[in-house]
Motif scaffolding. Structure first.
Motif, PDB file in Angstrom:
ATOM      1  N   LEU A 171       0.860  -1.169   0.000  1.00 30.85           N
ATOM      2  CA  LEU A 171       0.000   0.000   0.000  1.00 30.85           C
ATOM      3  C   LEU A 171       0.899   1.223   0.000  1.00 30.85           C
ATOM      4  CD1 LEU A 171      -2.853   1.281   0.480  1.00 30.85           C
ATOM      5  CD2 LEU A 171      -2.480   0.884   2.914  1.00 30.85           C
ATOM      6  N   LEU A 172       0.669   2.128  -0.935  1.00 26.57           N
ATOM      7  CA  LEU A 172       1.412   3.379  -1.009  1.00 26.57           C
ATOM      8  C   LEU A 172       0.538   4.499  -0.463  1.00 26.57           C
ATOM      9  CD1 LEU A 172       3.700   5.295  -1.893  1.00 26.57           C
ATOM     10  CD2 LEU A 172       2.664   5.296  -4.194  1.00 26.57           C
ATOM     11  N   ILE A 173       1.070   5.207   0.526  1.00 26.85           N
ATOM     12  CA  ILE A 173       0.407   6.377   1.081  1.00 26.85           C
ATOM     13  C   ILE A 173       1.226   7.589   0.626  1.00 26.85           C
ATOM     14  CG2 ILE A 173      -0.422   7.534   3.157  1.00 26.85           C
ATOM     15  CD1 ILE A 173      -1.635   4.729   2.831  1.00 26.85           C
ATOM     16  N   PRO A 174       0.785   8.266  -0.441  1.00 24.13           N
ATOM     17  CA  PRO A 174       1.549   9.413  -0.940  1.00 24.13           C
ATOM     18  C   PRO A 174       1.406  10.626  -0.018  1.00 24.13           C
ATOM     19  CG  PRO A 174      -0.452   9.150  -2.204  1.00 24.13           C
ATOM     20  CD  PRO A 174      -0.426   8.024  -1.214  1.00 24.13           C
ATOM     21  N   ARG A 175       2.307  11.557  -0.189  1.00 24.52           N
ATOM     22  CA  ARG A 175       2.248  12.804   0.584  1.00 24.52           C
ATOM     23  C   ARG A 175       1.334  13.806  -0.122  1.00 24.52           C
ATOM     24  NH1 ARG A 175       7.129  11.288  -0.350  1.00 24.52           N
ATOM     25  NH2 ARG A 175       8.344  10.372   1.320  1.00 24.52           N
ATOM     26  N   ASP A 176       0.443  14.392   0.618  1.00 27.71           N
ATOM     27  CA  ASP A 176      -0.400  15.488   0.115  1.00 27.71           C
ATOM     28  C   ASP A 176      -1.142  15.163  -1.180  1.00 27.71           C
ATOM     29  OD1 ASP A 176       0.396  17.163   2.249  1.00 27.71           O
ATOM     30  OD2 ASP A 176       2.273  17.577   1.192  1.00 27.71           O
ATOM     31  N   ALA A 177      -1.634  13.934  -1.309  1.00 30.40           N
ATOM     32  CA  ALA A 177      -2.384  13.542  -2.501  1.00 30.40           C
ATOM     33  C   ALA A 177      -3.774  13.049  -2.089  1.00 30.40           C
ATOM     34  CB  ALA A 177      -1.646  12.449  -3.264  1.00 30.40           C
ATOM     35  N   TRP A 178      -4.700  13.111  -3.011  1.00 28.29           N
ATOM     36  CA  TRP A 178      -6.089  12.712  -2.765  1.00 28.29           C
ATOM     37  C   TRP A 178      -6.314  11.270  -3.205  1.00 28.29           C
ATOM     38  CZ3 TRP A 178     -10.282  15.655  -0.832  1.00 28.29           C
ATOM     39  CH2 TRP A 178      -9.916  16.935  -0.420  1.00 28.29           C
ATOM     40  N   TRP A 179      -5.378  10.384  -2.906  1.00 28.48           N
ATOM     41  CA  TRP A 179      -5.497   8.976  -3.268  1.00 28.48           C
ATOM     42  C   TRP A 179      -4.510   8.145  -2.465  1.00 28.48           C
ATOM     43  CZ3 TRP A 179      -0.981   6.940  -5.306  1.00 28.48           C
ATOM     44  CH2 TRP A 179      -0.058   7.852  -5.831  1.00 28.48           C
ATOM     45  N   THR A 180      -4.762   6.833  -2.452  1.00 27.92           N
ATOM     46  CA  THR A 180      -3.820   5.834  -1.968  1.00 27.92           C
ATOM     47  C   THR A 180      -3.796   4.740  -3.021  1.00 27.92           C
ATOM     48  OG1 THR A 180      -5.530   4.601  -0.741  1.00 27.92           O
ATOM     49  CG2 THR A 180      -4.310   6.320   0.473  1.00 27.92           C
ATOM     50  N   ALA A 181      -2.770   3.912  -3.020  1.00 24.90           N
ATOM     51  CA  ALA A 181      -2.666   2.864  -4.044  1.00 24.90           C
ATOM     52  C   ALA A 181      -2.295   1.529  -3.419  1.00 24.90           C
ATOM     53  CB  ALA A 181      -1.621   3.248  -5.087  1.00 24.90           C
ATOM     54  N   VAL A 182      -2.922   0.473  -3.932  1.00 26.96           N
ATOM     55  CA  VAL A 182      -2.590  -0.896  -3.561  1.00 26.96           C
ATOM     56  C   VAL A 182      -2.023  -1.572  -4.801  1.00 26.96           C
ATOM     57  CG1 VAL A 182      -3.534  -3.141  -2.885  1.00 26.96           C
ATOM     58  CG2 VAL A 182      -4.336  -1.065  -1.754  1.00 26.96           C
ATOM     59  N   GLN A 225     -14.090  18.430  -6.655  1.00 23.49           N
ATOM     60  CA  GLN A 225     -13.090  18.816  -7.653  1.00 23.49           C
ATOM     61  C   GLN A 225     -11.776  18.078  -7.419  1.00 23.49           C
ATOM     62  OE1 GLN A 225     -12.066  22.990  -7.650  1.00 23.49           O
ATOM     63  NE2 GLN A 225     -11.092  22.852  -9.652  1.00 23.49           N
ATOM     64  N   SER A 226     -11.338  17.998  -6.179  1.00 26.51           N
ATOM     65  CA  SER A 226     -10.079  17.307  -5.869  1.00 26.51           C
ATOM     66  C   SER A 226     -10.175  15.819  -6.188  1.00 26.51           C
ATOM     67  CB  SER A 226      -9.708  17.508  -4.396  1.00 26.51           C
ATOM     68  OG  SER A 226      -9.432  18.869  -4.146  1.00 26.51           O
ATOM     69  N   ALA A 227     -11.300  15.195  -5.875  1.00 22.08           N
ATOM     70  CA  ALA A 227     -11.496  13.761  -6.154  1.00 22.08           C
ATOM     71  C   ALA A 227     -11.496  13.507  -7.658  1.00 22.08           C
ATOM     72  CB  ALA A 227     -12.797  13.283  -5.525  1.00 22.08           C
ATOM     73  N   GLU A 228     -12.232  14.303  -8.400  1.00 22.90           N
ATOM     74  CA  GLU A 228     -12.289  14.123  -9.856  1.00 22.90           C
ATOM     75  C   GLU A 228     -10.933  14.373 -10.496  1.00 22.90           C
ATOM     76  OE1 GLU A 228     -15.578  16.746 -10.770  1.00 22.90           O
ATOM     77  OE2 GLU A 228     -17.023  15.083 -10.614  1.00 22.90           O
ATOM     78  N   HIS A 229     -10.214  15.380 -10.031  1.00 20.02           N
ATOM     79  CA  HIS A 229      -8.882  15.669 -10.554  1.00 20.02           C
ATOM     80  C   HIS A 229      -7.932  14.509 -10.265  1.00 20.02           C
ATOM     81  CE1 HIS A 229      -4.793  17.404 -10.497  1.00 20.02           C
ATOM     82  NE2 HIS A 229      -5.227  18.005 -11.591  1.00 20.02           N
ATOM     83  N   ALA A 230      -7.993  13.960  -9.050  1.00 18.73           N
ATOM     84  CA  ALA A 230      -7.124  12.834  -8.693  1.00 18.73           C
ATOM     85  C   ALA A 230      -7.400  11.632  -9.589  1.00 18.73           C
ATOM     86  CB  ALA A 230      -7.320  12.454  -7.221  1.00 18.73           C
ATOM     87  N   ASP A 233     -15.069   7.048  -2.603  1.00 15.98           N
ATOM     88  CA  ASP A 233     -15.800   6.126  -3.467  1.00 15.98           C
ATOM     89  C   ASP A 233     -15.164   5.851  -4.821  1.00 15.98           C
ATOM     90  OD1 ASP A 233     -17.973   6.098  -1.493  1.00 15.98           O
ATOM     91  OD2 ASP A 233     -18.364   8.104  -2.264  1.00 15.98           O
ATOM     92  N   LEU A 234     -14.670   6.863  -5.510  1.00 17.04           N
ATOM     93  CA  LEU A 234     -14.063   6.629  -6.821  1.00 17.04           C
ATOM     94  C   LEU A 234     -12.820   5.761  -6.669  1.00 17.04           C
ATOM     95  CD1 LEU A 234     -14.169  10.179  -8.459  1.00 17.04           C
ATOM     96  CD2 LEU A 234     -15.589   8.200  -9.048  1.00 17.04           C
ATOM     97  N   ASP A 235     -12.635   4.845  -7.595  1.00 18.04           N
ATOM     98  CA  ASP A 235     -11.457   3.983  -7.618  1.00 18.04           C
ATOM     99  C   ASP A 235     -10.911   3.945  -9.039  1.00 18.04           C
ATOM    100  OD1 ASP A 235     -11.894   2.977  -4.861  1.00 18.04           O
ATOM    101  OD2 ASP A 235     -13.630   1.994  -5.758  1.00 18.04           O
ATOM    102  N   VAL A 236      -9.594   3.926  -9.160  1.00 17.44           N
ATOM    103  CA  VAL A 236      -8.954   3.744 -10.460  1.00 17.44           C
ATOM    104  C   VAL A 236      -8.291   2.374 -10.407  1.00 17.44           C
ATOM    105  CG1 VAL A 236      -7.227   4.597 -12.081  1.00 17.44           C
ATOM    106  CG2 VAL A 236      -8.642   6.213 -10.781  1.00 17.44           C
ATOM    107  N   VAL A 237      -8.646   1.520 -11.362  1.00 17.24           N
ATOM    108  CA  VAL A 237      -8.260   0.114 -11.320  1.00 17.24           C
ATOM    109  C   VAL A 237      -7.555  -0.289 -12.612  1.00 17.24           C
ATOM    110  CG1 VAL A 237      -9.152  -2.250 -11.085  1.00 17.24           C
ATOM    111  CG2 VAL A 237     -10.315  -0.357  -9.911  1.00 17.24           C
TER     112      VAL A 237
END
Length: 170
Positions: free
Chosen positions: A62-73, A138-143, A104-108
């Motif tokens: 799991l990646l927890i980025p700095r100052d970003a509106w997402w996390t990644a597995v 706006q931040s969620a859609e941009h991410a 809720d939004l996920d990028v897969v």
């Protein structure tokens, strides 16, 4: 890749109203220019809210980025989903725990290469139910847009840089 001493981290996703969502423990593997990397070997457990725990049959990081509106597995093969990004509020660290609200939004990206945004219907529904402010929407859609482009183009850490971290938990 910069390794640090291993420590256990509690990972807690909530919903926007603060209700407990997915939560688990992971091992801090280290950090690099992309953020903090956490490892979960096969057999690790997670819980959604107060439901019974589930046990993973595969390793992942799991990646927890700095100052970003997402996390990644990033899942180990042969799991069919190679990369799973949760759009969330910016992760917050405190006392050995990282928390964020799942938006809720996920990028897969599937192992075969297909790439898509998932749960747009949930995002639309929860945007109204939880009253997401305009800047959150706006931040969620941009991410989500940024992740689609970055993952599609193989920008690191999505181009394979995560494999070194994943090798630490297999």
């Amino acid at each position: 890749m910069t390794e640090t001493g291993q420590q256990t981290v509690r990972v807690v996703y909530t919903k926007y109203d603060g209700a407990l969502h997915w939560h688990q423990y992971a091992t801090r593997l280290g950090e690099d220019q992309h953020g903090v990397w956490l490892g979960c070997p096969a057999g690790n457990t997670a819980q959604r809210g107060h439901e019974p725990p589930i046990t993973y049959d595969h390793a992942f990081v799991l990646l927890i980025p700095r100052d970003a509106w997402w996390t990644a597995v990033f899942n180990a093969a042969p799991h069919r989903t190679e990369i799973y990004c949760d759009i969330s509020t910016v992760p917050q660290w405190r006392d050995g725990m990282v928390t964020m609200a799942d938006l809720d939004l996920d990028v897969v990206r599937r192992r075969g290469g297909s790439l898509f945004v998932d749960d747009e219907d949930e995002f639309a529904e929860h945007r109204v139910r939880y009253g997401y402010p305009a800047e959150v929407v706006q931040s969620a859609e941009h991410a989500a847009q940024w992740l689609m482009k970055a993952i599609g183009e193989g920008v690191e850490p999505f181009g394979g840089g995560y494999l070194e971290w994943l090798s630490l938990v297999r």
